[in-house]
Design an enzyme around this catalytic site. Structure first.
Site: not given
Length: 379
Positions: A363, A157
């Site tokens: 992503e 993250i």
């Protein structure tokens, strides 16, 4: 489409170059060597309007469109891809998720602080055992009166340890149910929410990548974004725009590597000639320049669709897939053009090369982009 840069793009590019010369370039090697995340820098980027580029002015943002946004990411990434990555993640993931799916009260509470970077944002979807397979996430949110109790962990993250507020996707239904996950906005300091291990990475070392851990974390139902059960669907829509961000990050890396290679090829002499005069080098540069330009056109097509409010799933995936693979290829060729010097930290292409690989992973991997593209064209 108008392919010429507008005045806002020119202004943003020059502003970032001027800022970067003083605030980024002198420190990027130190940040990279020490894997240091320069959080105060992003407060300054917030003052320049770069942490809420797409947010309307009524919420404290800059009110620009996707062409200006891409320009900002490209120019930051040419200076230091790590900074471009963190800026993009803050804008397109955390802030954009709240803006797209939050209610008016949530927007008024969080968006102005995110747009100014008074608060730094994080976005939590990925887990240790569920990368591309997000539907099988293990982080759960159990309803308890007017609260939810979250348990689980997120990894890889951006700003997982340093973010002031995070959008977190947790399972509220059955495993594998695309309508069984819910998005929550959770502030740092909430009991049971803490940052975990920080990753020691190949590249993008000045952009913090860390775990987020939830242990009996009580979150009020007012912190749910949108409807219960819509978290995964929301995330896929957020990632449609996020892929434009990573494509822009890729373009910035490729442009930076190409510009460095052109300059070096003119300065470096072998056999009493600049190496740019040899076809072995000039043809490499020609291929690199063509690939960079093709990447830009794919990205601009996606930006145009996004600005007009049209579906961008296919165009975003194509731009992300192509630009990310190109940035790895161009960075690899840049190291080759620099020769032995390209393998040292004295020149920028070594860092572009290390940083580039993440773009084919983050992503949505290249393989996932191909899955998205194939599904779209076979409908």
């Amino acid at each position: 489409m108008n392919f010429s840069e507008n005045e806002n793009q020119k202004m943003i590019a020059q502003m970032i170059r001027d800022f970067g010369t003083k605030e980024i370039t002198p420190l990027r090697k130190e940040w990279d060597d020490q894997s240091h995340f320069p959080k105060p820098l992003f407060k300054k980027l917030g003052e320049l309007g770069l942490m809420g580029v797409l947010i309307p002015t009524e919420y404290g943002g800059s009110g620009f469109g996707y062409f200006e946004y891409v320009t900002a990411i490209v120019e930051l990434s040419k200076l230091d891809p790590s900074i471009g990555l963190s800026m993009a993640a803050h804008n397109s993931l955390c802030t954009n998720h709240i803006f797209m799916f939050g209610n008016e009260e949530q927007k008024r509470k969080y968006i102005p602080k995110l747009a100014s970077c008074e608060w730094l944002g994080a976005w939590g979807l990925t887990e240790p055992n569920t990368g591309s397979d997000a539907g099988n996430m293990k982080t759960v949110a159990i309803k308890d009166g007017d609260h939810y109790i979250l348990n689980g962990a997120k990894n890889f993250i951006t700003h997982g340890a340093s973010g002031d507020v995070a959008v977190v996707i947790a399972r509220t239904g059955e495993v594998g149910d695309s309508h069984g996950m819910t998005a929550f906005v959770i502030e740092r300091g909430t009991p049971g929410f803490e940052g975990g291990r920080k990753e020691d990475k190949l590249g993008m070392r000045a952009s913090e990548t860390a775990e987020m851990i939830f242990t009996d974390c009580r979150v009020h139902e007012s912190q749910v974004l949108g409807e219960v059960g819509d978290g995964f669907i929301q995330s896929m829509k957020v990632l449609d725009g996020g892929r434009i961000s990573i494509a822009a990050l890729s373009l910035g890396i490729a442009e930076g590597a190409l510009e460095a290679s052109i300059a070096y090829s003119k300065e470096r002499h072998q056999f009493n000639k600049p190496i740019s005069s040899f076809q072995g080098i000039s043809f490499k540069l020609a291929d690199m320049a063509t690939q960079v330009e093709a990447s830009k056109l794919l990205i601009y097509k996606a930006c145009d669709l996004k600005n007009r409010g049209e579906k961008v799933t296919l165009a975003g995936a194509q731009a992300k897939l192509y630009a990310s693979e190109v940035c790895v290829s161009v960075s690899n060729e840049a190291v080759q053009i620099f020769g032995g010097y390209g393998f040292t930290k004295d020149y920028p292409v070594e860092k572009f090369y290390r940083d580039s690989k993440l773009c084919t992973i983050g992503e949505g991997t290249s393989e996932i982009q191909k899955l998205v593209i194939s599904r779209e064209i076979l409908r």
